[in-house]
Design a protein around this motif. Structure first.
Motif, short mmCIF file in Angstrom:
data_model
loop_
_atom_site.label_atom_id
_atom_site.label_comp_id
_atom_site.label_asym_id
_atom_site.label_seq_id
_atom_site.Cartn_x
_atom_site.Cartn_y
_atom_site.Cartn_z
N GLU A 73 -1.04 9.91 -5.58
CA GLU A 73 0.13 9.06 -5.29
C GLU A 73 -0.16 7.59 -5.61
O GLU A 73 0.68 6.89 -6.17
CB GLU A 73 0.48 9.23 -3.80
CG GLU A 73 1.66 8.45 -3.32
CD GLU A 73 1.90 8.70 -1.83
OE1 GLU A 73 1.07 8.26 -0.99
OE2 GLU A 73 2.90 9.36 -1.50
N ASP A 115 -1.77 8.56 11.22
CA ASP A 115 -0.56 8.39 12.01
C ASP A 115 -0.26 9.78 12.54
O ASP A 115 0.28 10.62 11.81
CB ASP A 115 0.58 7.86 11.15
CG ASP A 115 1.84 7.57 11.94
OD1 ASP A 115 1.88 7.86 13.15
OD2 ASP A 115 2.81 7.05 11.34
N VAL A 145 -2.91 8.39 6.41
CA VAL A 145 -2.06 7.35 5.83
C VAL A 145 -2.87 6.24 5.17
O VAL A 145 -2.29 5.35 4.53
CB VAL A 145 -1.09 6.76 6.87
CG1 VAL A 145 -0.12 7.84 7.35
CG2 VAL A 145 -1.83 6.13 8.04
N THR A 175 -3.59 2.76 1.07
CA THR A 175 -2.65 3.01 2.16
C THR A 175 -1.41 3.64 1.54
O THR A 175 -0.93 3.18 0.50
CB THR A 175 -2.25 1.70 2.89
OG1 THR A 175 -3.44 1.06 3.35
CG2 THR A 175 -1.34 1.98 4.06
N ARG A 176 -0.91 4.69 2.16
CA ARG A 176 0.30 5.34 1.64
C ARG A 176 1.44 4.32 1.60
O ARG A 176 1.59 3.52 2.52
CB ARG A 176 0.69 6.53 2.50
CG ARG A 176 -0.37 7.63 2.43
CD ARG A 176 0.12 8.88 3.02
NE ARG A 176 1.13 9.41 2.09
CZ ARG A 176 1.70 10.59 2.22
NH1 ARG A 176 1.39 11.36 3.24
NH2 ARG A 176 2.57 11.01 1.36
N PRO A 177 2.27 4.36 0.56
CA PRO A 177 3.38 3.41 0.46
C PRO A 177 4.27 3.37 1.71
O PRO A 177 4.73 2.31 2.11
CB PRO A 177 4.16 3.90 -0.76
CG PRO A 177 3.13 4.58 -1.61
CD PRO A 177 2.18 5.23 -0.62
N SER A 178 4.45 4.52 2.35
CA SER A 178 5.31 4.58 3.54
C SER A 178 4.72 3.82 4.73
O SER A 178 5.43 3.53 5.69
CB SER A 178 5.53 6.03 3.95
OG SER A 178 4.28 6.66 4.25
N HIS A 179 3.44 3.46 4.67
CA HIS A 179 2.78 2.83 5.81
C HIS A 179 2.19 1.46 5.47
O HIS A 179 1.45 0.90 6.27
CB HIS A 179 1.67 3.76 6.34
CG HIS A 179 2.21 4.90 7.11
ND1 HIS A 179 2.87 5.96 6.52
CD2 HIS A 179 2.21 5.15 8.43
CE1 HIS A 179 3.23 6.82 7.45
NE2 HIS A 179 2.85 6.35 8.62
N ARG A 180 2.53 0.91 4.32
CA ARG A 180 2.01 -0.41 3.95
C ARG A 180 2.69 -1.49 4.78
O ARG A 180 3.79 -1.33 5.26
CB ARG A 180 2.21 -0.65 2.46
CG ARG A 180 1.31 0.25 1.64
CD ARG A 180 1.38 -0.01 0.17
NE ARG A 180 0.54 0.98 -0.51
CZ ARG A 180 0.70 1.36 -1.75
NH1 ARG A 180 1.67 0.85 -2.48
NH2 ARG A 180 -0.11 2.26 -2.27
N GLN A 199 1.68 -2.61 7.66
CA GLN A 199 1.58 -2.36 9.10
C GLN A 199 0.19 -2.68 9.66
O GLN A 199 -0.11 -2.36 10.80
CB GLN A 199 1.92 -0.89 9.40
CG GLN A 199 3.34 -0.51 9.01
CD GLN A 199 3.63 0.95 9.29
OE1 GLN A 199 3.07 1.55 10.19
NE2 GLN A 199 4.52 1.53 8.50
#
Length: 175
Positions: A25, A67, A72, A96-101, A103
């Motif tokens: 990813e 998470d 993540v 870091t996964r895009p959904s969790h950047r 943070q």
């Protein structure tokens, strides 16, 4: 970030699959982590199996940020340095996964890796990151100092050259 936990990862099929998915990813999104797009899942799995095997031999520590049950983020602390460099470690493969950047996960991974390095007697951490779209500003916020840049050092995952920034941080001040 209150529900995020960070701990070292061990070799296991589910861990390999989660890390492989993350690196595929990341590369597809243009992240410069030593691979070209498209990165085949089999190649990603082989990379992480080798890395986790090295971790089992205490040559590195691969940290995972979770998470709940979902991986993540990750950061690798390389410890297997030449005999004349027993005081240093190196950061690699921070993702870091895009959904969790955005943070604070990468910052937390850096702090955890610094503590482990310090506990293992390391007083210097070095790393490199892409000049174009890399994590240089994040590392600088975390106290790393820019040593220099090498232009056109590597290919971007989708083609074209990027320079590489080299950073270091001395850990003697950690308590």
């Amino acid at each position: 970030m209150s529900n995020i936990t960070i701990h070292p990862l061990g070799l296991g099929a589910a861990t390999v699959d989660a890390l492989a998915t993350m690196i595929v990813e990341t590369v597809a999104g243009g992240g410069s982590v030593s691979f070209m797009h498209p990165l085949a899942m089999d190649d990603a799995r082989a990379f992480w199996r080798g890395s986790l095997t090295a971790a089992d031999k205490d040559q590195r520590v691969i940290l995972g940020a979770f998470d709940g049950e979902m991986l993540v983020g990750t950061l690798t602390l390389l410890l297997d340095c030449p005999p004349n460099q027993p005081h240093r470690a190196e950061f690699a493969k921070m993702m870091t996964r895009p959904s969790h950047r955005g943070q604070g996960i990468a910052t937390a991974l850096i702090g955890a890796a610094e503590r482990i390095a310090h506990d293992k007697g390391r007083t210097l951490i070095v790393l490199d990151t892409a000049s174009d779209g890399g994590a240089g500003p994040l590392y600088e916020r975390c106290g790393f100092r820019l040593a220099g840049e090498v232009p056109n050092y590597a290919l971007k995952p989708h083609g074209g050259y990027t320079g590489t920034l080299y950073y270091y941080k001395e850990l003697a001040q950690l308590s």
